[in-house]
Write a protein that holds these residues in place. Structure first.
Motif, PDB file in Angstrom:
ATOM      1  N   SER A   1     -29.690  56.824   2.939  1.00 25.60           N
ATOM      2  CA  SER A   1     -28.883  57.851   2.311  1.00 25.60           C
ATOM      3  C   SER A   1     -28.827  59.049   3.244  1.00 25.60           C
ATOM      4  N   PHE A   2     -27.634  59.590   3.445  1.00 23.13           N
ATOM      5  CA  PHE A   2     -27.503  60.765   4.296  1.00 23.13           C
ATOM      6  C   PHE A   2     -26.211  61.494   3.934  1.00 23.13           C
ATOM      7  N   GLU A   3     -26.088  62.727   4.418  1.00 18.63           N
ATOM      8  CA  GLU A   3     -24.929  63.556   4.143  1.00 18.63           C
ATOM      9  C   GLU A   3     -24.195  63.856   5.451  1.00 18.63           C
ATOM     10  N   CYS A   4     -22.885  63.897   5.365  1.00 15.95           N
ATOM     11  CA  CYS A   4     -22.100  64.333   6.514  1.00 15.95           C
ATOM     12  C   CYS A   4     -20.744  64.812   6.023  1.00 15.95           C
ATOM     13  N   ARG A   5     -20.041  65.513   6.902  1.00 16.51           N
ATOM     14  CA  ARG A   5     -18.712  66.010   6.565  1.00 16.51           C
ATOM     15  C   ARG A   5     -17.650  65.074   7.136  1.00 16.51           C
ATOM     16  N   VAL A   6     -16.645  64.759   6.309  1.00 18.07           N
ATOM     17  CA  VAL A   6     -15.572  63.855   6.703  1.00 18.07           C
ATOM     18  C   VAL A   6     -14.263  64.634   6.697  1.00 18.07           C
TER      19      VAL A   6
ATOM     20  N   CYS B   1     -10.356  65.578   6.510  1.00 12.24           N
ATOM     21  CA  CYS B   1      -9.211  65.259   5.670  1.00 12.24           C
ATOM     22  C   CYS B   1      -7.923  65.416   6.486  1.00 12.24           C
ATOM     23  N   ARG B   2      -6.845  64.916   5.922  1.00  9.42           N
ATOM     24  CA  ARG B   2      -5.581  64.971   6.653  1.00  9.42           C
ATOM     25  C   ARG B   2      -5.154  66.405   6.931  1.00  9.42           C
ATOM     26  N   ASP B   3      -5.472  67.324   6.026  1.00 11.46           N
ATOM     27  CA  ASP B   3      -5.051  68.707   6.222  1.00 11.46           C
ATOM     28  C   ASP B   3      -5.958  69.466   7.188  1.00 11.46           C
ATOM     29  N   GLY B   4      -6.944  68.797   7.778  1.00 14.00           N
ATOM     30  CA  GLY B   4      -7.829  69.427   8.736  1.00 14.00           C
ATOM     31  C   GLY B   4      -9.115  69.980   8.149  1.00 14.00           C
ATOM     32  N   SER B   5      -9.205  70.018   6.823  1.00 21.12           N
ATOM     33  CA  SER B   5     -10.436  70.488   6.187  1.00 21.12           C
ATOM     34  C   SER B   5     -11.467  69.364   6.185  1.00 21.12           C
ATOM     35  N   TYR B   6     -12.665  69.695   5.781  1.00 15.91           N
ATOM     36  CA  TYR B   6     -13.750  68.713   5.710  1.00 15.91           C
ATOM     37  C   TYR B   6     -14.349  68.702   4.311  1.00 15.91           C
ATOM     38  N   ARG B   7     -14.750  67.515   3.899  1.00 14.54           N
ATOM     39  CA  ARG B   7     -15.444  67.378   2.613  1.00 14.54           C
ATOM     40  C   ARG B   7     -16.843  66.818   2.877  1.00 14.54           C
ATOM     41  N   TRP B   8     -17.799  67.370   2.126  1.00 17.89           N
ATOM     42  CA  TRP B   8     -19.175  66.887   2.241  1.00 17.89           C
ATOM     43  C   TRP B   8     -19.319  65.607   1.425  1.00 17.89           C
ATOM     44  N   ILE B   9     -19.847  64.562   2.056  1.00 23.59           N
ATOM     45  CA  ILE B   9     -20.007  63.261   1.399  1.00 23.59           C
ATOM     46  C   ILE B   9     -21.476  62.841   1.487  1.00 23.59           C
ATOM     47  N   LEU B  10     -22.017  62.404   0.343  1.00 19.00           N
ATOM     48  CA  LEU B  10     -23.361  61.832   0.299  1.00 19.00           C
ATOM     49  C   LEU B  10     -23.205  60.316   0.357  1.00 19.00           C
ATOM     50  N   TRP B  11     -23.630  59.714   1.474  1.00 22.14           N
ATOM     51  CA  TRP B  11     -23.463  58.278   1.690  1.00 22.14           C
ATOM     52  C   TRP B  11     -24.721  57.520   1.284  1.00 22.14           C
ATOM     53  N   THR B  12     -24.495  56.391   0.605  1.00 17.34           N
ATOM     54  CA  THR B  12     -25.560  55.426   0.331  1.00 17.34           C
ATOM     55  C   THR B  12     -25.095  54.092   0.889  1.00 17.34           C
ATOM     56  N   ALA B  13     -25.880  53.519   1.782  1.00 13.64           N
ATOM     57  CA  ALA B  13     -25.468  52.283   2.466  1.00 13.64           C
ATOM     58  C   ALA B  13     -26.541  51.217   2.311  1.00 13.64           C
ATOM     59  N   ILE B  14     -26.093  49.951   2.371  1.00 12.60           N
ATOM     60  CA  ILE B  14     -27.014  48.820   2.264  1.00 12.60           C
ATOM     61  C   ILE B  14     -26.524  47.713   3.184  1.00 12.60           C
ATOM     62  N   SER B  15     -27.463  47.049   3.810  1.00 13.63           N
ATOM     63  CA  SER B  15     -27.105  45.916   4.661  1.00 13.63           C
ATOM     64  C   SER B  15     -28.153  44.837   4.489  1.00 13.63           C
ATOM     65  N   ARG B  16     -27.803  43.611   4.914  1.00 14.21           N
ATOM     66  CA  ARG B  16     -28.759  42.506   4.912  1.00 14.21           C
ATOM     67  C   ARG B  16     -29.060  42.119   6.342  1.00 14.21           C
ATOM     68  N   ASN B  17     -30.311  41.889   6.575  1.00 14.92           N
ATOM     69  CA  ASN B  17     -30.744  41.586   7.936  1.00 14.92           C
ATOM     70  C   ASN B  17     -29.948  40.395   8.492  1.00 14.92           C
ATOM     71  N   GLY B  18     -29.371  40.597   9.642  1.00 22.56           N
ATOM     72  CA  GLY B  18     -28.596  39.528  10.277  1.00 22.56           C
ATOM     73  C   GLY B  18     -27.107  39.685  10.095  1.00 22.56           C
ATOM     74  N   ASP B  19     -26.672  40.456   9.098  1.00 22.51           N
ATOM     75  CA  ASP B  19     -25.240  40.665   8.909  1.00 22.51           C
ATOM     76  C   ASP B  19     -24.720  41.648   9.945  1.00 22.51           C
ATOM     77  N   ASP B  20     -23.460  41.503  10.287  1.00 22.76           N
ATOM     78  CA  ASP B  20     -22.847  42.446  11.214  1.00 22.76           C
ATOM     79  C   ASP B  20     -21.991  43.468  10.471  1.00 22.76           C
ATOM     80  N   TYR B  21     -22.250  43.614   9.187  1.00 24.95           N
ATOM     81  CA  TYR B  21     -21.519  44.588   8.386  1.00 24.95           C
ATOM     82  C   TYR B  21     -22.466  45.158   7.337  1.00 24.95           C
ATOM     83  N   PHE B  22     -22.027  46.215   6.701  1.00 23.49           N
ATOM     84  CA  PHE B  22     -22.822  46.815   5.624  1.00 23.49           C
ATOM     85  C   PHE B  22     -21.883  47.400   4.580  1.00 23.49           C
ATOM     86  N   TYR B  23     -22.436  47.601   3.401  1.00 23.12           N
ATOM     87  CA  TYR B  23     -21.680  48.192   2.302  1.00 23.12           C
ATOM     88  C   TYR B  23     -22.083  49.666   2.192  1.00 23.12           C
TER      89      TYR B  23
END
Length: 968
Positions: free
Chosen positions: A278-283, A285-307
């Motif tokens: 879990s981490f936070e970062c700014r993403v 937007c099309r209008d040039g502004s930024y929104r703060w997003i709290l990301w939660t990610a999960i992956s399985r060992n061996g996969d080349d992708y994550f959710y």
């Protein structure tokens, strides 16, 4: 038998003709030997064959090999049968229906289906026909199902999902996996496949897709390479970019440059096999502004992708920023408020100093009666305003968190006694009984803020007196619970006053709240006293509450936590000289009798209680002894029907009782009572409420014979009490205060030089010689603290020491300490009380080279002679004088202002009587002058005379106090 021989011969001929034929015969025979096994003929045939084979090595070896092949084939058939049975059991338990279709041109005919068709799809296997499958497809899925069949003949396999009709009319989702079987020539001959019920899986997938679509979070599947594989519509809603735009570039390009490193670091952790993060970062937007997003990610060992799921926390982050900025602003505001309080204190107290001081100077001049009345009213109003200002500043300091407690050693009983003594006159004026009752188990040697405790007690007791018309006001103290080094005390102030309505009990502790807030209210006040008391009590680790009944009275309770002083701090009292002494206590008030009884018992004495004068005389006269059985009588002066003086007269008139030692206790501050006591031979007169230490000292002093001490000479007394004219520098930037200080000091015989700023004051100090400096703390150019430090630094190099007294209108904690740390010798707050200033000046400038002809405030030898040389008696008389003189002067001022001639005469006479015992010539002369003015009906100069008398009274109090502090 013949047939067998013929058969054998035929076999031999056949075997010899061709080895191949021999192989065939042997194989056939072994396969069919059950026809001849078990017969003699069969054995003979077998023997003959063996002989023939033995004749040919090739034939023998071939026969043995064929035998092994037959055995292996039989074993394989058995294993296949067993496997077929296991497969049948597995198919029966499988969640999938296994089927086989024969390809006959363009027709697929049912060939075989597993028996679990009925349990899974509710159809019996016999129901399958060539058109059965197609006829049960959902109309919406028929086209895709047929298309998958075409793919089967092209690709050799296909996979599809469709809805299939069940016998009950409902549809279930089926997953169909098929494979095409071809012959050696490549022609399709069979289709082998399976049907699986995937309804639940489809519904779950549909629910996931629905959540994926409608979620308020940005959900995605992302590759470890940084590209997005899939994302939900919320991405476009939140950021404005299309799905294609997001998937066309690495996601890192949309992250704020300052946050890209943390995003890369977190994804790298996923690559190491970490399942969630879990981490936070700014993403962006099309209008040039930024929104703060709290990301939660999960992956399985061996996969080349994550959710990943991103929640928009922009509002929260903005709130955090707002709160942080608000906190910083609040801290800045607190600092500003603190500075404002200091400045406000200075700005208010400085003009108040001018108002009070100039009014006092004006009253010291020749005025008409009306002018005196006007100025006296101004002075009284200014005093009231100053009390209100003090309350407001105290409340503001509490609200700003700037008020701190000081912890000093204190004797609780003496501290409370002194506090109530200052309120005794108010109670006496309303004919109220004021008492202080500390239970014996309440510790006395404690550590706490005695000033703030006094403030709370004064607020509560003064309120009780204000709202009580008759009866009593009692301060009761008990121990609520004890710890090793702390004690929780409960204080209760009870009265017999008007009471408080039940719906107002809680509100009265709120700021600016009063029980009666109407415009016609009878009782005044700011409504801050109880609010300040409540907050002070909370700061001292306790709580405050009230119980009340309308028309009956109120009980204000508060608790505070105080530290004990270390064991052995004070020595236990030696009470052996009082042990077993009998004491008669005469008081009409039950509370006072109970308090005195507890004190006397605690001192190992034997009290007897009488509730009236008549009862006391009855107890005394009923004694069988010819003399009084009591070593001491504590006699209340103010009792109904028969007061204490009448009782004393009866005792003195009885030959058997006339030698009894009597101590008079009075609720009033009438100094003429001292004279009556002396005329009646009463050893001592004390004012209630009585401090336990004063009572103990008085009892011991009364019961023992005190040898008179050698009196110091008048000349020495003059040296102790007079101050020579001084050269004074007044460093003050306010013109009004400059004028006030100059006039007051010059009137007292001092030479005054004024400096309007700190820089000029420093120049004057460096250039000239001054005996004393009155230094304002807050001045332009240089403040008083800076000037003092520079002066002290110069003195360290050149020697000498000029006395510097700080004058400050600041009211915040630590002002006094800062002044003393800067090198100042004394501290006096504004508005300046000039008697206090003169006392401080005398204390700091006392020298042995004073003029011999100076007139003291009182005649010391005569004062001691009037008390029989009893210093303890003089000390008690002094305490009584100090507590009553201020109130008496207030009475005189008020009477002068209202033109009440008889009131001025009466109050001046009482004050003169209270000072006669000290042989206070100057002060008594001024009081007598006032008395004469009132008797003659001319108060023209009464105001000025009153101011001069007040100054002499202050000098008298200081000189007598100095003598008593020096031990005479």
């Amino acid at each position: 038998m013949d047939a067998a021989i013929v058969l054998v011969i035929a076999v031999i001929v056949y075997a010899l003709s061709s080895a191949f034929h021999v192989n065939m015969i042997l194989t056939d025979w072994f396969e069919r030997k059950e026809l001849i096994d078990g017969t003699i003929t069969g054995r003979i045939v077998e023997l003959l064959v063996a002989v023939l084979i033995a004749a040919s090595a090739f034939g023998f070896l071939r026969w043995n090999q064929l035998r092994k092949e037959v055995l292996l084939r039989r074993q394989a058939e058995a294993e296949m049968k067993d496997a077929r049975e296991k497969l049948s059991r597995m198919i029966a338990k499988s969640p999938a229906v296994i089927y086989a279709l024969r390809v006959d041109g363009e027709v697929l005919a049912p060939l075989w289906v597993s028996e679990n068709l009925e349990s899974i799809m509710k159809y019996h296997p016999s129901s399958m026909s060539s058109d059965w499958w197609a006829s049960h497809l959902h109309p919406d899925d028929r086209q895709s199902a047929m298309a998958s069949m075409s793919d089967l003949f092209v690709n050799g396999q296909s996979s599809t999902e469709y809805r299939f009709l069940l016998p009950d009319g409902t549809y279930r989702w089926v997953g169909d996996e098929k494979n095409l079987v071809r012959d050696a020539n490549g022609r399709p001959i069979e289709v082998v496949g399976s049907w699986t019920d995937i309804t639940e899986r489809k519904e779950a997938r549909s629910e996931r897709e629905r959540i994926f679509t409608i979620s308020r979070d940005a959900i995605c599947i992302a590759g470890m390479d940084g590209y997005l594989r899939d994302l939900n519509p919320m991405w476009e809603t939140l950021f404005g970019f299309s799905r294609e735009e997001f998937m066309a570039a690495p996601f890192g390009e949309f992250v704020h440059p300052d946050d890209r490193e943390i995003a890369r670091r977190e994804v790298a952790l996923l690559r190491t096999g970490r399942e969630t993060l879990s981490f936070e970062c700014r993403v962006r937007c099309r209008d040039g502004s930024y929104r703060w997003i709290l990301w939660t990610a999960i992956s399985r060992n061996g996969d080349d992708y994550f959710y990943a799921s991103g929640r928009d926390i922009t509002e929260r982050k903005l709130n955090e920023i707002f709160i942080r900025e608000a906190m910083e602003a609040a801290e800045a505001a607190n600092r500003a408020k603190s500075e404002f309080l200091a400045n406000m204190s200075h700005e208010i107290r400085t003009p108040m100093n001018g108002i009070l001081g100039m009014t006092e100077l004006a009253l010291d001049t020749d005025l008409t009666v009306a002018q005196t009345e006007y100025l006296t009213t101004v002075h009284s109003s200014a005093e009231s305003l100053l009390n209100i200002i003090n309350d407001m500043l105290d409340f503001s300091k509490i609200e700003a968190g700037k008020l701190e407690l000081n912890h000093y050693d204190l004797h609780l009983r003496d501290s409370l006694g002194d506090t109530l003594r200052a309120l005794a006159v108010r109670a006496y004026q309303k004919d109220l009984e004021l008492a202080c009752h500390l239970l014996p188990n309440v510790p006395d040697n404690l550590v706490g803020d005695s000033a703030r405790l006094r403030q709370v007690v004064v607020n509560l007791v003064a309120n009780a007196i204000k709202f009580t018309e008759r009866g009593e006001v009692v301060l009761h103290v008990e121990t609520e619970h004890e710890e090793d080094d702390h004690v929780m005390l409960r204080f209760t102030v009870s009265d017999t006053g008007i009471g408080i309505p039940a719906d107002r009990l809680e509100a009265i502790f709120h700021a600016f709240t009063q029980v009666d807030s109407s415009t016609t209210r009878r009782y005044g006040g700011t409504g801050l006293g109880l609010a300040i008391s409540a907050q002070l009590v909370e700061m001292m680790g306790g709580r405050i509450w009230v119980e009340s009944t309308l028309g009956v009275g109120s009980r204000f309770h508060f608790t505070i936590r105080m530290a004990r002083r270390p064991a052995g701090y004070s020595k236990p009292m030696d009470l052996d000289d009082l042990r077993g002494l009998s004491v008669l206590v005469v008081d009409d008030n039950a509370t006072n009798r109970r308090i005195l009884e507890e004190l006397l018992i605690g001192w190992n004495m034997l009290p007897v209680l009488a509730e009236s004068g008549a009862r006391a005389l009855s107890i005394l006269e009923s004694s069988s002894s010819m003399v009084s059985p009591f070593s001491l009588i504590l006699l209340d002066a103010n009792m109904p029907e028969m007061d204490g003086f009448t009782v004393a007269e009866h005792i003195n008139s009885n030959p058997n009782l006339c030698g009894t030692t009597i101590m008079m206790l009075s609720s009033g501050g009438l100094m003429e009572d001292v004279g009556r006591c002396r005329d009646l031979g009463i050893s001592l007169h004390l004012t209630k409420p009585i401090k336990s230490s004063d009572l103990l000292t008085a009892i011991r002093s009364t019961l023992r014979s005190a040898a008179p001490r050698k009196e110091p000479s008048v000349e020495k007394l003059q040296v102790m009490t007079h101050v020579r004219p001084l050269r004074v520098l007044v460093a003050e930037d306010n013109p009004v205060n400059q004028l006030l200080a100059r006039r007051v000091l010059e009137k007292d015989g001092h030479a005054v030089v004024v400096a309007e700023n700190g820089l000029l004051a420093l120049d004057l100090l460096l250039a000239g010689t001054f005996d004393l400096v009155l230094m304002d703390v807050q001045m332009p150019e240089l403040d008083g603290l800076q000037v003092t430090r520079m002066v002290r630094e110069r003195e360290r190099a050149s020697g000498g020491h000029v006395i510097i007294i700080a004058m400050t209108a600041h009211a915040l904690k630590g002002d006094r300490e800062r002044c003393l740390e800067a090198g100042m010798d004394g501290f006096i707050p504004k508005p300046i009380r000039f008697p206090k200033l003169f006392e401080l000046m005398e204390e700091l400038t006392a020298k042995d080279d004073l003029p011999a002809g100076a007139i003291p405030a009182f005649d010391r030898p005569q004062a001691l002679a009037q008390t029989g040389g009893d210093v303890d008696l003089m000390r008690d008389l002094y305490d009584l004088f100090v507590s009553g003189s201020a109130e008496r002067i207030e009475e005189i001022r008020g009477a002068i202002a209202s033109g009440a001639f008889s009131a001025v005469e009466f109050a001046a006479h009482k004050l003169k009587g209270s000072m006669t015992v000290f042989a206070a010539g100057p002060a008594c002369a001024l009081a007598d002058e006032l008395e004469t003015m009132a008797r003659d009906g001319d108060l023209t100069n009464a105001g000025a005379t009153c101011v001069a008398m007040e100054r002499e009274v202050a000098r008298l109090r200081w000189e007598v106090g100095m003598m008593l502090d020096a031990g005479v």
